[in-house]
Design a protein around this motif. Structure first.
Motif, PDB file in Angstrom:
ATOM      1  N   GLY A 183       4.683  -2.294  -9.699  1.00 55.19           N
ATOM      2  CA  GLY A 183       3.491  -1.805  -9.004  1.00 55.19           C
ATOM      3  C   GLY A 183       2.741  -2.905  -8.296  1.00 55.19           C
ATOM      4  O   GLY A 183       2.495  -3.974  -8.861  1.00 55.19           O
ATOM      5  N   THR A 184       2.408  -2.626  -7.036  1.00 54.29           N
ATOM      6  CA  THR A 184       1.678  -3.594  -6.216  1.00 54.29           C
ATOM      7  C   THR A 184       0.508  -2.906  -5.504  1.00 54.29           C
ATOM      8  O   THR A 184       0.302  -3.082  -4.307  1.00 54.29           O
ATOM      9  CB  THR A 184       2.629  -4.262  -5.200  1.00 54.29           C
ATOM     10  N   GLY A 185      -0.245  -2.076  -6.261  1.00 52.11           N
ATOM     11  CA  GLY A 185      -1.521  -1.562  -5.758  1.00 52.11           C
ATOM     12  C   GLY A 185      -2.600  -2.567  -6.123  1.00 52.11           C
ATOM     13  O   GLY A 185      -2.311  -3.742  -6.402  1.00 52.11           O
ATOM     14  N   SER A 186      -3.859  -2.119  -6.167  1.00 52.37           N
ATOM     15  CA  SER A 186      -4.966  -3.039  -6.487  1.00 52.37           C
ATOM     16  C   SER A 186      -4.752  -3.766  -7.804  1.00 52.37           C
ATOM     17  O   SER A 186      -4.957  -4.978  -7.895  1.00 52.37           O
ATOM     18  CB  SER A 186      -6.275  -2.258  -6.628  1.00 52.37           C
ATOM     19  N   SER A 187      -4.340  -3.001  -8.835  1.00 56.68           N
ATOM     20  CA  SER A 187      -4.192  -3.621 -10.165  1.00 56.68           C
ATOM     21  C   SER A 187      -3.091  -4.669 -10.134  1.00 56.68           C
ATOM     22  O   SER A 187      -3.273  -5.793 -10.617  1.00 56.68           O
ATOM     23  CB  SER A 187      -3.867  -2.561 -11.223  1.00 56.68           C
ATOM     24  N   GLY A 188      -1.922  -4.303  -9.562  1.00 52.21           N
ATOM     25  CA  GLY A 188      -0.823  -5.245  -9.488  1.00 52.21           C
ATOM     26  C   GLY A 188      -1.205  -6.484  -8.686  1.00 52.21           C
ATOM     27  O   GLY A 188      -0.965  -7.616  -9.118  1.00 52.21           O
ATOM     28  N   GLN A 206       8.490  -4.161  -6.508  1.00 51.11           N
ATOM     29  CA  GLN A 206       7.627  -3.571  -5.482  1.00 51.11           C
ATOM     30  C   GLN A 206       8.303  -2.377  -4.819  1.00 51.11           C
ATOM     31  O   GLN A 206       9.419  -2.484  -4.318  1.00 51.11           O
ATOM     32  CB  GLN A 206       7.317  -4.631  -4.418  1.00 51.11           C
ATOM     33  N   ARG A 207       7.618  -1.223  -4.857  1.00 52.88           N
ATOM     34  CA  ARG A 207       8.145  -0.059  -4.124  1.00 52.88           C
ATOM     35  C   ARG A 207       7.517  -0.002  -2.734  1.00 52.88           C
ATOM     36  O   ARG A 207       8.194   0.129  -1.743  1.00 52.88           O
ATOM     37  CB  ARG A 207       7.879   1.221  -4.898  1.00 52.88           C
ATOM     38  N   SER A 208       6.159  -0.092  -2.680  1.00 48.34           N
ATOM     39  CA  SER A 208       5.496  -0.114  -1.364  1.00 48.34           C
ATOM     40  C   SER A 208       4.710  -1.407  -1.231  1.00 48.34           C
ATOM     41  O   SER A 208       3.874  -1.701  -2.076  1.00 48.34           O
ATOM     42  CB  SER A 208       4.518   1.049  -1.238  1.00 48.34           C
ATOM     43  N   PRO A 209       4.962  -2.164  -0.166  1.00 46.88           N
ATOM     44  CA  PRO A 209       4.137  -3.348   0.053  1.00 46.88           C
ATOM     45  C   PRO A 209       2.702  -2.936   0.396  1.00 46.88           C
ATOM     46  O   PRO A 209       2.448  -1.779   0.729  1.00 46.88           O
ATOM     47  CB  PRO A 209       4.806  -4.062   1.215  1.00 46.88           C
ATOM     48  N   LYS A 338      -4.849   3.613   2.515  1.00 47.77           N
ATOM     49  CA  LYS A 338      -5.140   3.464   1.092  1.00 47.77           C
ATOM     50  C   LYS A 338      -6.435   2.679   0.930  1.00 47.77           C
ATOM     51  O   LYS A 338      -6.913   2.063   1.881  1.00 47.77           O
ATOM     52  CB  LYS A 338      -4.008   2.709   0.391  1.00 47.77           C
ATOM     53  N   ARG A 339      -6.943   2.671  -0.284  1.00 43.64           N
ATOM     54  CA  ARG A 339      -8.121   1.863  -0.542  1.00 43.64           C
ATOM     55  C   ARG A 339      -7.776   0.393  -0.269  1.00 43.64           C
ATOM     56  O   ARG A 339      -6.726  -0.092  -0.708  1.00 43.64           O
ATOM     57  CB  ARG A 339      -8.547   2.010  -2.006  1.00 43.64           C
ATOM     58  N   GLN A 340      -8.663  -0.300   0.447  1.00 48.66           N
ATOM     59  CA  GLN A 340      -8.377  -1.683   0.811  1.00 48.66           C
ATOM     60  C   GLN A 340      -8.276  -2.555  -0.445  1.00 48.66           C
ATOM     61  O   GLN A 340      -9.159  -2.535  -1.297  1.00 48.66           O
ATOM     62  CB  GLN A 340      -9.465  -2.221   1.745  1.00 48.66           C
ATOM     63  N   THR A 389       1.046   0.783 -12.486  1.00 47.62           N
ATOM     64  CA  THR A 389       1.464   1.951 -11.711  1.00 47.62           C
ATOM     65  C   THR A 389       0.351   2.968 -11.491  1.00 47.62           C
ATOM     66  O   THR A 389       0.627   4.120 -11.136  1.00 47.62           O
ATOM     67  CB  THR A 389       2.680   2.603 -12.404  1.00 47.62           C
ATOM     68  N   GLY A 390      -0.892   2.539 -11.699  1.00 42.24           N
ATOM     69  CA  GLY A 390      -2.023   3.359 -11.267  1.00 42.24           C
ATOM     70  C   GLY A 390      -2.403   4.478 -12.214  1.00 42.24           C
ATOM     71  O   GLY A 390      -2.118   4.435 -13.418  1.00 42.24           O
ATOM     72  N   PHE A 391      -3.015   5.495 -11.626  1.00 41.88           N
ATOM     73  CA  PHE A 391      -3.676   6.538 -12.414  1.00 41.88           C
ATOM     74  C   PHE A 391      -3.402   7.924 -11.831  1.00 41.88           C
ATOM     75  O   PHE A 391      -3.168   8.073 -10.638  1.00 41.88           O
ATOM     76  CB  PHE A 391      -5.195   6.319 -12.384  1.00 41.88           C
ATOM     77  N   SER A 504      -1.218   8.302  -0.775  1.00 40.82           N
ATOM     78  CA  SER A 504      -2.123   7.518  -1.621  1.00 40.82           C
ATOM     79  C   SER A 504      -2.552   8.343  -2.817  1.00 40.82           C
ATOM     80  O   SER A 504      -2.360   9.557  -2.853  1.00 40.82           O
ATOM     81  CB  SER A 504      -3.372   7.145  -0.814  1.00 40.82           C
ATOM     82  N   TRP A 505      -3.196   7.674  -3.763  1.00 40.94           N
ATOM     83  CA  TRP A 505      -3.710   8.429  -4.923  1.00 40.94           C
ATOM     84  C   TRP A 505      -4.893   9.300  -4.518  1.00 40.94           C
ATOM     85  O   TRP A 505      -5.203  10.267  -5.200  1.00 40.94           O
ATOM     86  CB  TRP A 505      -4.025   7.514  -6.107  1.00 40.94           C
ATOM     87  N   TYR A 506      -5.565   8.964  -3.391  1.00 42.17           N
ATOM     88  CA  TYR A 506      -6.632   9.848  -2.882  1.00 42.17           C
ATOM     89  C   TYR A 506      -6.063  11.249  -2.617  1.00 42.17           C
ATOM     90  O   TYR A 506      -6.749  12.244  -2.710  1.00 42.17           O
ATOM     91  CB  TYR A 506      -7.163   9.345  -1.543  1.00 42.17           C
TER      92      TYR A 506
HETATM   93  P1  NA7 Z   1      -2.175   2.377  -7.260  1.00 42.16           P
HETATM   94  O1  NA7 Z   1      -2.978   1.931  -6.122  1.00 42.16           O
HETATM   95  O2  NA7 Z   1      -1.829   3.809  -7.382  1.00 42.16           O
HETATM   96  O3  NA7 Z   1      -0.838   1.499  -7.273  1.00 42.16           O
HETATM   97  C1  NA7 Z   1       0.233   1.811  -8.122  1.00 42.16           C
HETATM   98  C2  NA7 Z   1       1.434   0.975  -7.760  1.00 42.16           C
HETATM   99  O4  NA7 Z   1       2.508   1.320  -8.621  1.00 42.16           O
HETATM  100  C3  NA7 Z   1       1.921   1.213  -6.333  1.00 42.16           C
HETATM  101  O5  NA7 Z   1       2.395   0.015  -5.820  1.00 42.16           O
HETATM  102  C4  NA7 Z   1       3.070   2.197  -6.553  1.00 42.16           C
HETATM  103  O6  NA7 Z   1       4.019   2.209  -5.536  1.00 42.16           O
HETATM  104  C5  NA7 Z   1       3.653   1.663  -7.838  1.00 42.16           C
HETATM  105  N1  NA7 Z   1       4.457   2.667  -8.509  1.00 42.16           N
HETATM  106  C6  NA7 Z   1       4.048   3.848  -9.026  1.00 42.16           C
HETATM  107  N2  NA7 Z   1       5.085   4.514  -9.555  1.00 42.16           N
HETATM  108  C7  NA7 Z   1       6.181   3.747  -9.353  1.00 42.16           C
HETATM  109  C8  NA7 Z   1       7.563   3.887  -9.658  1.00 42.16           C
HETATM  110  N3  NA7 Z   1       8.007   4.977 -10.268  1.00 42.16           N
HETATM  111  N4  NA7 Z   1       8.403   2.895  -9.323  1.00 42.16           N
HETATM  112  C9  NA7 Z   1       7.943   1.804  -8.690  1.00 42.16           C
HETATM  113  N5  NA7 Z   1       6.650   1.610  -8.367  1.00 42.16           N
HETATM  114  C10 NA7 Z   1       5.779   2.570  -8.689  1.00 42.16           C
HETATM  115  O7  NA7 Z   1      -2.872   1.995  -8.650  1.00 42.16           O
HETATM  116  P2  NA7 Z   1      -3.740   0.711  -9.015  1.00 42.16           P
HETATM  117  O8  NA7 Z   1      -3.969   0.739 -10.472  1.00 42.16           O
HETATM  118  O9  NA7 Z   1      -3.133  -0.505  -8.462  1.00 42.16           O
HETATM  119  O10 NA7 Z   1      -5.089   0.936  -8.246  1.00 42.16           O
HETATM  120  C11 NA7 Z   1      -5.823   2.142  -8.382  1.00 42.16           C
HETATM  121  C12 NA7 Z   1      -7.241   1.930  -7.968  1.00 42.16           C
HETATM  122  O11 NA7 Z   1      -7.934   1.224  -8.999  1.00 42.16           O
HETATM  123  C13 NA7 Z   1      -7.459   1.087  -6.768  1.00 42.16           C
HETATM  124  O12 NA7 Z   1      -7.283   1.733  -5.560  1.00 42.16           O
HETATM  125  C14 NA7 Z   1      -8.887   0.592  -6.940  1.00 42.16           C
HETATM  126  O13 NA7 Z   1      -9.790   1.577  -6.526  1.00 42.16           O
HETATM  127  C15 NA7 Z   1      -8.989   0.440  -8.428  1.00 42.16           C
HETATM  128  P3  NA7 Z   1       3.884   3.295  -4.333  1.00 42.16           P
HETATM  129  O14 NA7 Z   1       2.733   2.837  -3.518  1.00 42.16           O
HETATM  130  O15 NA7 Z   1       3.601   4.634  -5.002  1.00 42.16           O
HETATM  131  O16 NA7 Z   1       5.188   3.268  -3.659  1.00 42.16           O
END
Ligand code: NA7
Length: 546
Positions: A183-188, A206-209, A338-340, A389-391, A504-506
């Motif tokens: 996971g490479t969202g905000s937390s990652g 990393q799935r999505s940069p 997505k959220r910056q 991997t977020g929420f 996005s998670w939004y």
């Molecule tokens: P995010 O922004 O939802 O990021 C989750 C990351 O995990 C994102 O890079 C996802 O890739 C990755 N992900 C999720 N499922 C998988 C699987 N199955 N395989 C590989 N990678 C995966 O969560 P965060 O905790 O980082 O941030 C959430 C919010 O918290 C943030 O916006 C701030 O407001 C604070 P994907 O993009 O889905 O390809």
């Protein structure tokens, strides 16, 4: 079964929303209990203790505005706070307002049922305790149910498994360990530079940069904090009139005026009005953050793509290995979807010898094994696997609480095709149940502390109104929630948040099977607040009172 506890208001959660709700409703003379799964206050900031966790709103803004005394006595060490400082603040607030005496910790609510006959809500906890209340306030947070993808063989992995959103309180020793992070969202992005410093070797799956820009790293200067204190009345007012609930107050006494050269470099409103050379020069001088300041990047797809490409060039110049740089360049979606994300040394981390980037979009994770992660083209040996991997955002915690309203209507059924609620505050069929920063309210697009206070104040005024008028229930009319959800969708259309390529998670797009609907209200906090006030002033227009 244990004795049923009867209260006026049951609050679920003791994060900032549940804490303020406890304080505010108690001040109305009501009998209150808050039920919290954690062992202490803080909510999101209690659970997200991962290395590097930090807020992306300045602390002088991301703080309660209801108590001038609190504003006077609390010192923030940094402009943008790290998680431990925010949690310390939450604890201070709990101590100062003696909140803990009305909070039951270690208590997870497993069912919330409407008792039609006596118009009360019955909350059942994981320990089998029962609380009955006239009003139920779901202060369960927008990012509180961690998303943990189910990989085949997950149980086979013999190493340590962690999730950024459920990080343990005890120190985690990563030294000399082979650590993997998914996971490479905000937390990652926040965790990865820290993990790279702590671990023997770090493998990033990393799935999505991501498009990430450097965060402000300034220490708080005493004079700046003081200037905020002197102006807090006006600052809180400015927050109320801002789309994001942020005052944007600029200290003038305590901060030197910018030099004329820097002013001359400031970006014009539209990126399309600049030549490629001017764009490159601007980024060279001011960094990637400058790209976020152009108006047309968020309103015009062509401008957006120009900015995205300039951004990619920036990544290419920051990351030494051209192949790694290319994998780090987002191509499937644009800035503003997505959220910056803000970071500290993210791109530079990939120049370290102990960091490997794995592109799991090109070669997806197939399974976990006893010793690590198997992708479609290689196996990675790991001692520790971290899910970043977020929420299940915005609706996850509400649905997990198993809420059942009038006539046995489950919230899960009502929301089968997406969240249906009026103002993100209430649902038809669920009288006297309120959601703080629920779907359809500005919530995560706003300074959360401002959004929370506004919702809790609105609910408190509403409860006061019902009591003053000898009314017992309130719920929205079906037409009001339909109209509101229509409006929420309408304002989101045409923004970068909802372009077809945006996931996005939004939008709930991160959770398999979740309806794709833009959940927060993008029309702006100030407009939304006025709308809520007008509705209350018209004797709760659009609601049905009984
Ligand atoms: P995010 O922004 O939802 O990021 C989750 C990351 O995990 C994102 O890079 C996802 O890739 C990755 N992900 C999720 N499922 C998988 C699987 N199955 N395989 C590989 N990678 C995966 O969560 P965060 O905790 O980082 O941030 C959430 C919010 O918290 C943030 O916006 C701030 O407001 C604070 P994907 O993009 O889905 O390809």
């Amino acid at each position: 079964m244990s004795e049923v506890k009867k209260v006026d208001i049951a609050i679920v959660g003791a994060g900032f929303a549940g804490m303020y709700a406890t304080h505010r409703f108690r001040a109305l003379g009501l009998n209150v209990v808050a039920l919290e799964a954690g062992t202490d206050v803080g909510g999101t900031w209690y659970w997200n203790r991962y290395p590097g966790a930090r807020c992306d709103v300045p602390s002088l803004e991301y703080s309660f505005g209801f108590s001038p005394e609190l504003e006077k006595e609390w010192d923030w060490p940094e402009v943008f706070s790290a998680q431990p400082d925010i949690l310390r603040y939450a604890n201070h607030v709990a101590d100062r307002f003696d909140l803990r005496r009305d909070i039951r910790f270690n208590t997870r609510v497993v069912a919330v049922d409407y008792q039609q006959a006596d118009k009360r809500w019955r909350l059942t906890t994981d320990a089998g305790e029962v609380v009955e209340a006239r009003f139920c306030v779901m202060a369960t947070g927008c990012l509180s149910v961690p998303n943990k993808p189910e990989f085949p063989g997950a149980d086979d992995f013999a190493g340590t498994v962690l999730h950024t959103g459920l990080w343990p309180k005890e120190p985690v020793d990563l030294s000399n360990k082979r650590v993997g992070v998914i996971g490479t969202g905000s937390s990652g992005v926040q965790a990865i530079p820290e993990l790279a410093r702590l671990a023997g070797h770090l493998t990033v799956f990393q799935r999505s940069p991501v498009y990430t820009v450097p965060a402000n790293r300034k220490r708080m200067r005493a004079a700046v904090q003081e200037e905020f204190r002197e102006n807090y009345t006006e600052i809180r007012q400015m927050q109320q009139n801002n789309a994001g609930g942020v005052s944007g107050f600029r200290p003038v006494k305590s901060v030197a005026v910018r030099s004329p050269t820097v002013l001359a470099d400031r970006a014009p409103n539209d990126i399309l009005r600049l030549t490629p050379e001017q764009r490159a020069k601007l980024v060279e001088r001011q960094g990637l953050n400058v790209l976020l300041g152009f108006r047309d990047v968020y309103t015009d797809v062509a401008a957006n793509e120009v900015a995205n490409e300039v951004f990619r060039d920036g990544i290419r110049s920051l990351v030494k290995d051209p192949q790694v740089a290319e994998v780090l360049c987002p191509v499937d979606y644009g800035l503003g979807c997505k959220r910056q994300v803000l970071d500290r040394d993210y791109y530079d981390t990939f120049n370290r010898d102990n960091v490997t980037l794995v592109d799991v979009k090109a070669a997806p994770i197939e399974s976990l094994t006893a010793t690590g992660v198997q992708t479609t083209d290689a196996h990675y040996n790991l001692d520790v696997l971290i899910y970043a991997t977020g929420f299940d955002a915005m609706t996850g915690a509400l649905l997990k609480a198993n809420i059942t309203g009038r006539d046995g209507l489950a919230l899960k059924t009502k929301w089968e095709h997406g969240p249906l609620a009026y103002l993100g505050l209430q649902m038809h069929g669920f009288p006297n149940l309120f959601t703080v920063t629920g779907p359809g309210s500005p919530s995560v697009l706003c300074n959360m502390l401002v959004a929370i206070e506004q919702h809790v104040n609105w609910i408190a005024d509403c409860v006061g109104y019902l009591d003053a008028n000898s009314l017992s229930t309130i719920e929205p009319l079906p037409a009001s929630e339909l109209d509101w959800v229509g409006h929420v969708n309408e304002v989101a259309q045409g923004t970068m948040y909802t372009t077809p390529s945006c996931n996005s998670w939004y939008l709930g797009a991160n959770i398999p099977g979740k309806p794709r609907i833009f959940m927060p209200y993008v029309g702006g906090y100030a407009k939304y607040r006025v709308r809520c006030e007008q509705i209350a002033a018209k004797d709760y227009e659009g609601f049905q009172l009984g």
